[in-house]
Design a protein around this motif. Structure first.
Motif, short mmCIF file in Angstrom:
data_model
loop_
_atom_site.label_atom_id
_atom_site.label_comp_id
_atom_site.label_asym_id
_atom_site.label_seq_id
_atom_site.Cartn_x
_atom_site.Cartn_y
_atom_site.Cartn_z
N ILE A 26 0.86 -1.17 0.00
CA ILE A 26 0.00 0.00 0.00
C ILE A 26 0.90 1.22 0.00
O ILE A 26 1.71 1.42 0.91
N GLY A 27 0.78 2.03 -1.05
CA GLY A 27 1.59 3.23 -1.17
C GLY A 27 0.90 4.42 -0.51
O GLY A 27 -0.28 4.69 -0.78
N VAL A 28 1.63 5.11 0.35
CA VAL A 28 1.09 6.25 1.08
C VAL A 28 2.12 7.37 1.07
O VAL A 28 3.32 7.13 1.21
N GLY A 29 1.63 8.60 0.90
CA GLY A 29 2.54 9.74 1.01
C GLY A 29 2.35 10.74 -0.11
O GLY A 29 2.75 10.50 -1.25
N GLY A 30 1.71 11.86 0.20
CA GLY A 30 1.67 12.98 -0.73
C GLY A 30 0.70 12.89 -1.88
O GLY A 30 0.73 13.73 -2.78
N VAL A 31 -0.19 11.89 -1.90
CA VAL A 31 -1.14 11.74 -3.00
C VAL A 31 -2.16 12.88 -2.94
O VAL A 31 -2.87 13.04 -1.95
N SER A 32 -2.22 13.67 -4.00
CA SER A 32 -3.13 14.83 -4.03
C SER A 32 -4.18 14.75 -5.12
O SER A 32 -5.19 15.47 -5.05
N ASP A 33 -3.96 13.91 -6.15
CA ASP A 33 -4.90 13.86 -7.26
C ASP A 33 -4.79 12.51 -7.96
O ASP A 33 -4.00 11.63 -7.56
N ALA A 34 -5.58 12.35 -9.01
CA ALA A 34 -5.61 11.08 -9.74
C ALA A 34 -4.26 10.75 -10.37
O ALA A 34 -3.87 9.59 -10.46
#
Length: 374
Positions: free
Chosen positions: A334-342
């Motif tokens: 599971i990738g996490v960190g800084g996702v802001s948009d598609a």
């Protein structure tokens, strides 16, 4: 600067306790007020539709959601599920009640780099990042809570509700960690993780996430800085939970050999089936005059999350995927960190993440899951 910020689900101007009692806020609160639970974004619920994609054996409509952090209780997870966040992690719980750090806990953080990204241990993070109340895009914030927890008598029944209220193709992930005290031996610390995992299992959990990366433990005190201890704890926890999948949440690990060793002693021993990365990046936070931004002893540093850690999160996923691709181990990411948009979501997925989660952006953008689904 991008999207105008809406009222966040977590009111940064209120204490953690007030948010727990009164939240969520903004569009998330409005989602709870709607009577028909079918107003969720239930694209995968239509009769006759093909089988949904799988994550660790669980059907998930869209492998996107919100990680441990802003989802304080079942009110928050209910709202997130209704808004189409299909993988929601219940905020990390402990075997005992644990107080939150003093207010404030969240400040806007402003990186000076041209990209707005920061890296672990960089001169900028050591010299000090400006932190204030100017929340603007691209958004990065402090995470200075100290992993508070209600007493198990409170969080256990509430966690059960959170699971029961998930829809078809939605997954509630319970997060837990051990509690370290000054008089505790290593064996007692290991046992406390097992106790917390047992308490989570009593809620009917079918999947667990163990947090090894609290950003407020202090320099050199992250559990994940000690892979061998993580491995020992995971084996003990796995003996307690049996066939239930176990994931561990990691901080950014800068050294490839250390990261590989972490995988060897967890996934390699069969105790861990998934890796969640990353948590936050630790940085010194200062105000405009260079003074400590967060009040209180031991709070000169905080975990930073949001846009600033996008590059570091993606890099960790690339490295984890590389280890997996070599064929020695099979585990989910599971990738996490800084996702802001598609676009950020697709970057994580194309670099090997089986699922993606976003905390900071989701707090201020209730439509993020719907945007990604489109």
């Amino acid at each position: 600067m991008g999207r105008r910020l809406e009222t966040p689900m977590y009111d940064v101007n209120l204490s953690y306790e007030e948010n727990y009692r009164r939240g969520p806020f903004g569009a998330y609160a409005q989602a709870l007020q709607r009577e028909d639970s079918n107003d969720r974004v239930l694209a995968g619920n239509r009769e006759g539709e093909s089988k949904l994609p799988s994550f660790l054996g669980f059907e998930v409509r869209k492998p996107f959601g919100i990680p441990a952090g802003p989802l304080l209780n079942s009110h928050f997870t209910d709202a997130a599920f209704r808004l189409g966040f299909d993988m929601c992690t219940y905020k990390t719980v402990r075997s005992r009640a644990w107080a939150c750090n003093p207010f404030p806990n969240v400040l806007a953080v402003h990186a000076k780099t041209p990209t707005g990204f920061i890296s672990a241990g960089s001169p900028e993070t050591e010299a000090g990042l400006i932190a204030d109340t100017r929340y603007e895009q691209p958004l990065s914030i402090s995470n200075s809570f100290g992993v508070p927890s209600q007493d198990p008598d409170v969080w256990q029944p509430d966690m059960q509700l959170a699971m029961e209220h998930s829809g078809k193709g939605q997954l509630l992930i319970p997060s837990f960690q051990g509690s370290r005290t000054s008089d505790m031996s290593t064996a007692e610390y290991v046992d406390d993780h097992v106790t917390a995992a047992k308490l989570v299992m009593e809620t009917g959990a079918k999947l667990l996430e163990m947090n090894t990366s609290c950003p407020n433990e202090g320099p050199g005190r992250l559990l994940c800085d000690n892979p061998d201890l993580v491995g020992e704890i995971c084996e003990s926890v796995k003996n307690e939970i049996g066939d239930v999948p176990l994931m561990i949440k990691l901080a950014y690990v800068p050294d490839d050999d250390t990261l590989k060793h972490m995988i060897d002693v967890t996934v390699g021993r069969g105790s861990v089936q998934g890796i969640v990365a990353i948590n936050t990046i630790s940085a010194r936070l200062v105000d405009a005059q260079g003074r400590q931004a967060l009040p209180g002893a031991g709070r000169d540093r905080s975990g930073v999350c949001g846009h600033a850690i996008l590059q570091a999160g993606l890099e960790m996923v690339v490295r984890l995927s590389s280890i997996r691709r070599r064929g020695e181990y099979d585990f989910s990411i599971i990738g996490v960190g800084g996702v802001s948009d598609a676009g950020d979501y697709e970057r994580y997925r194309s670099n090997g993440a089986d699922a993606v989660q976003a905390a900071t952006a989701s707090m201020w953008n209730s439509k993020l899951a719907a945007e990604i689904s489109r």
